[in-house]
Design a protein around this motif. Structure first.
Motif, PDB file in Angstrom:
ATOM      1  N   LYS A 212     109.597  71.043  58.923  1.00  0.00           N
ATOM      2  CA  LYS A 212     109.782  71.526  57.546  1.00  0.00           C
ATOM      3  C   LYS A 212     111.253  71.526  57.144  1.00  0.00           C
ATOM      4  O   LYS A 212     111.629  72.114  56.130  1.00  0.00           O
ATOM      5  N   GLN A 213     112.063  70.866  57.915  1.00  0.00           N
ATOM      6  CA  GLN A 213     113.488  70.722  57.617  1.00  0.00           C
ATOM      7  C   GLN A 213     114.043  69.606  58.499  1.00  0.00           C
ATOM      8  O   GLN A 213     113.673  69.491  59.669  1.00  0.00           O
ATOM      9  N   VAL A 214     114.911  68.799  57.924  1.00  0.00           N
ATOM     10  CA  VAL A 214     115.450  67.681  58.680  1.00  0.00           C
ATOM     11  C   VAL A 214     116.359  68.189  59.796  1.00  0.00           C
ATOM     12  O   VAL A 214     117.083  69.170  59.637  1.00  0.00           O
ATOM     13  N   ILE A 274     117.278  62.355  53.770  1.00  0.00           N
ATOM     14  CA  ILE A 274     115.916  62.787  54.103  1.00  0.00           C
ATOM     15  C   ILE A 274     115.705  64.226  53.642  1.00  0.00           C
ATOM     16  O   ILE A 274     114.694  64.562  53.007  1.00  0.00           O
ATOM     17  N   GLY A 275     116.670  65.087  53.952  1.00  0.00           N
ATOM     18  CA  GLY A 275     116.560  66.501  53.586  1.00  0.00           C
ATOM     19  C   GLY A 275     116.466  66.724  52.090  1.00  0.00           C
ATOM     20  O   GLY A 275     115.667  67.551  51.622  1.00  0.00           O
ATOM     21  N   THR A 285     113.010  73.793  51.997  1.00  0.00           N
ATOM     22  CA  THR A 285     113.742  74.578  50.995  1.00  0.00           C
ATOM     23  C   THR A 285     115.243  74.347  51.073  1.00  0.00           C
ATOM     24  O   THR A 285     115.987  74.829  50.217  1.00  0.00           O
ATOM     25  N   ASP A 286     115.680  73.609  52.091  1.00  0.00           N
ATOM     26  CA  ASP A 286     117.123  73.413  52.298  1.00  0.00           C
ATOM     27  C   ASP A 286     117.368  71.956  52.717  1.00  0.00           C
ATOM     28  O   ASP A 286     116.806  71.503  53.721  1.00  0.00           O
ATOM     29  N   PRO A 287     118.205  71.203  51.980  1.00  0.00           N
ATOM     30  CA  PRO A 287     118.455  69.803  52.322  1.00  0.00           C
ATOM     31  C   PRO A 287     119.401  69.615  53.500  1.00  0.00           C
ATOM     32  O   PRO A 287     119.506  68.519  54.049  1.00  0.00           O
ATOM     33  N   GLU A 288     120.079  70.689  53.899  1.00  0.00           N
ATOM     34  CA  GLU A 288     121.081  70.555  54.953  1.00  0.00           C
ATOM     35  C   GLU A 288     120.415  70.416  56.329  1.00  0.00           C
ATOM     36  O   GLU A 288     119.569  71.232  56.705  1.00  0.00           O
ATOM     37  N   PRO A 289     120.778  69.372  57.080  1.00  0.00           N
ATOM     38  CA  PRO A 289     120.195  69.202  58.421  1.00  0.00           C
ATOM     39  C   PRO A 289     120.587  70.348  59.353  1.00  0.00           C
ATOM     40  O   PRO A 289     121.714  70.846  59.293  1.00  0.00           O
ATOM     41  N   THR A 290     119.665  70.774  60.188  1.00  0.00           N
ATOM     42  CA  THR A 290     119.962  71.782  61.204  1.00  0.00           C
ATOM     43  C   THR A 290     119.937  71.135  62.582  1.00  0.00           C
ATOM     44  O   THR A 290     119.204  70.173  62.819  1.00  0.00           O
ATOM     45  N   LYS A 291     120.733  71.676  63.462  1.00  0.00           N
ATOM     46  CA  LYS A 291     120.904  71.088  64.790  1.00  0.00           C
ATOM     47  C   LYS A 291     119.645  71.250  65.639  1.00  0.00           C
ATOM     48  O   LYS A 291     119.072  72.332  65.729  1.00  0.00           O
TER      49      LYS A 291
END
Length: 352
Positions: A212-214, A274-275, A285-291
């Protein structure tokens, strides 16, 4: 001169990977080639249904797999030109094909043309997304390529092919594509023969849907080359045509590496696009990629090594490829623009 006369009469071609993302596009171009009527193309295909469909396009399709070593050896022994596009890491299959080429060389006094698909994964480091490497590999720098460790991805296969060239029973040409992108649209795809999508981008997109998040490896600053499927398939034909025009003017063996790239991207830049689209779709809900955590890399990609591949540098330059007349058209901007259609395609698949 003898080679050109052979081309003007009939050219026997053996093809592996005909139903694949790269291979299907190359084979389709061969069927549209100005000399197509002089080609006798045999393809090894796993699916009997796809084999039957390929026959309708004028290809002699043999049902079998890369594990059918005796069959691979026999089919290769019957061909003057071999297009190996199926698997960059199947060393036993390549050994079987090389045995076939060696048999042909001894039996009919022919030196087969062996065009093999490798990849710029050979150049990866272990940056894990946290650094940019200044080192850029160049396909005209023979010493640089030969200094690669034998343990690098795809390297063991490439070394066997180059050794066969040195032994004199084939002339080898190894194509190394970067990150390939772009959904394929052609009659093979329409007929259900060819896989229309690549590997890396769809894998990243499917994981993003699941999370649910890139996600991203490290900081995502490492850099890879990119190239469109269309431009890569064109390189095979440009290379083939150059060989036909003047066999002696085209580098082969240790001087036969041909990189396929037309720009670079960071892993972050791809992940961010992608995000952003997943936010538009309401998936995230957030386009910022998480590690990615180590556990996630193992969960989604099977191992830390495979997952960290998406955080490596593999910088390189296609100098030799361009020197034979290859002129790629699509750029990094086209890579980024291709991501939305890829997401729509995968979203449709996941909904079915």
């Amino acid at each position: 001169m003898h080679y050109c006369n052979c081309i003007m009469s009939r050219t026997s071609i053996f093809f592996t990977g005909a139903t694949g993302y790269i291979g299907g596009s190359v084979l389709h171009r061969l069927l549209e080639h100005p000399s197509a009527k002089t080609f006798d193309i045999t393809a090894l295909v796993r699916s009997p249904e796809k084999a039957e469909k390929l026959e309708s396009f004028g290809v002699k399709a043999i049902t079998g797999s890369l594990s059918d070593y005796a069959l691979l050896e026999e089919l290769t022994s019957q061909a003057h030109v071999i297009f190996s596009t199926a698997d960059a890491d199947n060393i036993e299959a390549i050994r079987a094909m090389l045995r076939g080429a060696k048999k042909r060389h001894a039996k009919v006094d022919d030196t087969p043309i062996f065009i093999h698909t490798s990849g710029t994964g050979e150049f990866v480091d272990d940056a894990r997304g946290n650094s940019v490497r200044d080192l850029i590999y160049d396909d005209t720098n023979v010493d640089q390529i030969e200094a690669l460790p034998d343990t690098a991805p795809h390297r063991n296969v490439d070394l066997e092919i180059v050794a066969a060239d040195k032994d004199g029973y084939i002339k080898s040409y190894i194509i190394l594509p970067g990150l390939i992108y772009g959904l394929v649209s052609n009659p093979f795809v329409d007929a259900g023969i060819q896989n229309p999508k690549s590997i890396a981008l769809p894998a990243m997109i499917k994981v993003a849907f699941e999370r649910k998040q890139v996600g991203i490896v490290g900081r995502g600053v490492a850099i890879w080359p990119n190239v469109s499927n269309d431009d890569t398939a064109d390189l095979y034909i440009v290379l083939y045509d150059a060989i036909v025009r003047d066999l002696n003017s085209v580098g082969h063996g240790r001087e036969g590496y041909y990189i396929s790239e037309n720009g670079e991207h960071s892993w972050y830049s791809v992940s961010r696009v992608i995000g952003e689209y997943l936010v538009e779709l309401g998936v995230s809900t957030d386009p910022e990629p998480t590690k990615f955590t180590d556990d996630e890399l193992i969960k989604y990609f099977g191992s830390l090594q495979t997952g960290n591949f998406l955080g490596s540098n593999a910088r390189c330059k296609a100098t030799r490829s361009r020197s034979i007349g290859w002129k790629p058209k699509h750029t990094t901007q086209d890579l980024l623009a291709s991501i939305k259609p890829e997401i729509d395609f995968i979203r449709l698949q996941l909904s079915q």
